[in-house]
Design an enzyme around this catalytic site. Structure first.
Site, PDB file in Angstrom:
ATOM      1  CG  ASP A  60      -0.287   0.388   2.693  1.00 23.10           C
ATOM      2  OD1 ASP A  60       0.635  -0.643   2.694  1.00 23.10           O
ATOM      3  OD2 ASP A  60      -0.645   0.820   3.435  1.00 23.10           O
ATOM      4  CD  GLU A  67       4.362   0.319   7.089  1.00 23.41           C
ATOM      5  OE1 GLU A  67       5.220   0.403   8.030  1.00 23.41           O
ATOM      6  OE2 GLU A  67       3.783   1.387   6.233  1.00 23.41           O
TER       7      GLU A  67
HETATM    8 ZN   LIG Z   1       6.771   2.293   4.233  1.00 22.56          ZN
END
Ligand SMILES: [Zn+2]
Length: 430
Positions: free
Chosen positions: A103, A197
């Site tokens: 992401d 994340e």
């Molecule tokens: Zn990162």
């Protein structure tokens, strides 16, 4: 036999492979969404997961597991020097993981990324598309280090996504090289790609029981040659205020206003310990959100520091400030709840000195000494470390992350990828 990579080992191959992969990955829209309750937070992240699974299969990796939250775990058996021409049926030695996230940060748009490749960079300002913006070494002195090299930037309308697609490209390229060189022994490897994340959920629901790596490295850092075995210890605090709501026309001596209480609370936080006033090894308090009306207010804060004692001191201070606010607003209440988000990985990694020693050796073979830094934040590795798998962080080369000024130097990407190749070799047989 020592076949560790220098910068010159197959350099042209690394450059073209890394550039191809990176440009392919950054064009895929994978922004995560902190307000989503689904996992992954955005379905679009799966498009990159699909591509990576296909590419791993095309490379010849047969053991690929995919999970509902998007996580991919791909496994490559060890190759030892005695039977160097075929992978062993059973993995021998310590399994080593390499991890990156698919992401990109929701802080800036990551849709329709249109990267610019600047070859033989002339050392001057780089125009970002037609936006009128430019990336200049005056504002970003790190650019000077890439004079004459290839630099990849945005067109000024999106972030680049080098965080962390540079990391993905570096891991995939290292894997491709190892698979193409069956004469080179390496440890059993596990490649882990996570989602979400950037919104702090990369390790939520991680299938830990399915992962067999004993140690891992996130490839999710910044400056070329920097490595990190230390991150913040992070606490999230919620302060709830209740007051006494009454018609403002009849409120004299009666109303206790939670909005005023919350404001007083924020006013008592030491400004010298705020993110905007600190850097390096200093921690902070940071109010991040306030919901308030005349009946109640809820204030959300982050506490960050490298030292647990400092995190505990600040948590205790929140309780003391709550008491002070209650004393100043008779009839109102202020209650503090706090929970740990992640912990400095330094102490656990320090118990396994080989993890950093081999990383330094792997990097040094490429011709530079490692620079140890501390992450003013956390990574998936912080939480993986807490789960028992020591996981320091390796640079990707990414600069100005989460912004339209994001860029990366190709040389840094080659170095990071070779560091991964070297680590895979150095861990062989250990
Ligand atoms: Zn990162």
């Amino acid at each position: 036999m020592n076949s560790l990579h220098t910068m010159e080992t197959d350099r042209a191959w690394f450059e073209s492979e890394l550039l191809d992969r990176f440009l392919r990955y950054v064009r895929i829209y994978t922004t995560s969404d902190r307000h989503s309750t689904s996992r992954p937070s955005t379905q679009r992240q799966i498009a990159l997961c699909d591509l990576l699974a296909e590419e791993l299969t095309a490379l010849g990796v047969r053991d690929i597991s995919r999970y509902p939250n998007g996580v991919i775990i791909a496994r490559l058996a060890a190759r030892d020097s005695r039977r160097a021409t075929e992978p062993q049926a059973t993995a021998a030695g310590t399994c080593i993981g390499f991890m990156a996230h698919v992401d990109t940060a929701p802080d800036f748009t990551g849709e329709n990324v249109n990267p610019q490749v600047v070859r033989d960079y002339n050392g001057g300002p780089i125009a970002l598309g037609a936006t009128g913006l430019s990336l200049s070494p005056d504002a970003y002195p790190m650019l000077e280090r890439y004079h004459g090299d290839t630099v990849i930037t945005t067109d000024g309308t999106t972030l680049l996504g080098a965080d962390d697609k540079a990391g993905i490209a570096e891991i995939m390229t290292a894997l491709a090289w190892l698979i193409a060189h069956p004469e080179v022994p390496h440890a059993p490897l596990e490649i882990i790609f996570t989602t979400d994340e950037e919104i702090g959920k990369g390790m939520d629901g991680f299938p830990a029981a399915e992962s067999s790596c004993r140690y891992c490295y996130t490839v999710d850092g910044g400056d070329e040659a920097s490595i990190e075995a230390e991150c913040f210890t992070a606490v999230h605090a919620t302060v709830r205020f209740t007051g006494y709501a009454i018609h403002p026309g009849q409120a004299r001596g009666k109303m206790v206003n939670p909005i005023t209480m919350a404001s007083a609370f924020v006013g008592m936080l030491p400004q010298a310990e705020s993110p905007e006033a600190t850097d390096g090894r200093f921690g902070f308090y940071c109010p991040v959100e306030l919901e308030a009306n005349l009946n109640e207010a809820t204030l959300y804060l982050l506490i960050r520091d490298f030292e647990m004692s400092e995190v505990e001191r600040r948590t205790a201070a929140l309780h003391a400030i709550a008491r002070a606010v209650e004393a100043a607003f008779p009839g109102g209440t202020a209650t503090v709840e706090s929970e740990e988000q992640y912990r400095n990985m330094r102490d656990i990694i320090a118990e396994h000195p080989q993890v950093m020693d081999l990383l330094e050796e792997a990097l040094a073979a490429t011709g530079v000494a490692a620079e140890q830094h501390s992450i003013r934040g956390g990574t998936d590795g912080s939480r993986f470390t807490q789960m028992g798998v020591p996981t320091p962080n390796i640079f990707t080369g990414a600069q100005n992350m989460h912004s339209r000024f994001e860029w990366v130097g190709l040389r840094a990407m080659v170095r990071a990828s070779k560091t991964v190749v070297n680590l895979a070799q150095l861990w062989a047989g250990r």
